[in-house]
Each structure stands twice: as C-alpha cells, then as structure tokens.
Scaffold this motif. Structure first.
Motif, short mmCIF file in Angstrom:
data_model
loop_
_atom_site.label_atom_id
_atom_site.label_comp_id
_atom_site.label_asym_id
_atom_site.label_seq_id
_atom_site.Cartn_x
_atom_site.Cartn_y
_atom_site.Cartn_z
N GLU A 27 0.82 -1.03 0.06
CA GLU A 27 0.12 0.07 -0.24
C GLU A 27 1.00 1.80 -0.18
N THR A 114 -8.18 4.61 3.90
CA THR A 114 -7.03 3.85 3.02
C THR A 114 -6.68 5.20 2.63
N ASN A 118 -4.93 4.39 -3.24
CA ASN A 118 -5.01 2.74 -3.48
C ASN A 118 -6.14 1.94 -3.31
#
Length: 155
Positions: A27, A114, A118
C-alpha cells in the motif's frame, strides 16, 4: 476459515505482524507514502492494540488475511486494518473478511480509511456499499479517504 485472533499467542502475533509489514509495504508503494502507521508499529505495539482481530486461514492453516475493528460508539464500528498476504492476493480473502465484519449484529455504521491512490481498496469498499465521507491530507500529496456505510435496517 475466519476466526478470532489471540495476539497473546506468539505464533499468531508473529504471523500477523509479518503479514502487516508486507501488505502495508505494498500500500505504501501504491500511495507513495511510507509513513503508514502499521509500517511504523513494532510487534510489541501490535500486541497492545485495542482492536479486535479476525484472521482468514487457508486449509493448511496459514494466516492469509486479517481484519481488525474497534467500537467507536454504540453501534458504530471502525474497521481499522485490512490486510492480505501478497501471495494470497486476488483470492477473495479481503472481501470475505469484510463480509464477516459487515454481518456483525448491532452495528448501524461502519467506517474505513485507506490511501486514495490505493485503488484496489477504494474499489472494494465502494463495491461493498461504502460511500465517501471525507478526505484528509496526511502528507504532501497523500490523501487518506474515509468511507462510511450505514446499515439500511437502522436508517
């Protein structure tokens, strides 16, 4: 198979920590930011987390994915971490872990965050029904997207 994880078990803790490092490194590369909190966390700090962890085990008992949650308020659950071992990507494990959490009783609101870049994670969360809540810049050019899902039966 999904089961609750006991981070007091050293083997479980070590497997989770190693998976966290490898999954969040990917990530970090996707979003161009290597200061993601799980990457900065020691194994001892992970062991002290106040989150509830659930793990996905393969048939041969390998911890291949995990999700953690924390109750923010009555009926409001934050999904803190979602990770899958890179050698188990694209097998539906993240979705199964999310389904497990989203089917918990007594929860009317779920939130998750997030990195905006991503795209696989953002896409998964949107497919599951999460909607944009807010964006926060956590570093120069690094946007953290928070998404939310309200359970229709509670609305």
């Amino acid at each position: 198979m999904i089961k609750s994880l006991d981070l007091k078990e050293q083997v479980t803790l070590e497997a989770l920590w190693m998976m966290q490092l490898t999954a969040y490194r990917i990530e970090a590369n996707l979003i161009g930011f290597d200061k993601i909190p799980p990457l900065m966390e020691s194994m001892e700090q992970l062991a002290q987390a106040n989150e509830k962890f659930y793990g996905w085990y393969t048939d041969d008992r390998v911890l291949a994915g995990a999700v953690s949650t924390e109750m923010e308020a009555p009926g409001e659950l934050q999904i803190c971490r979602l990770m899958v071992r890179p050698d188990h990507f694209r097998q539906g494990i993240a979705r199964k872990l999310m389904d497990h959490v989203l089917n918990m009783d007594g929860i009317h609101t779920f939130t998750i965050s997030t990195g905006l870049k991503n795209e696989p994670a953002v896409t998964l969360y949107e497919k599951l029904g999460f909607q944009y809540k807010c964006d926060d810049e956590v570093g120069p050019g690094v946007i953290l997207r928070t998404l939310e899902m309200k359970v229709p039966s509670f609305m």
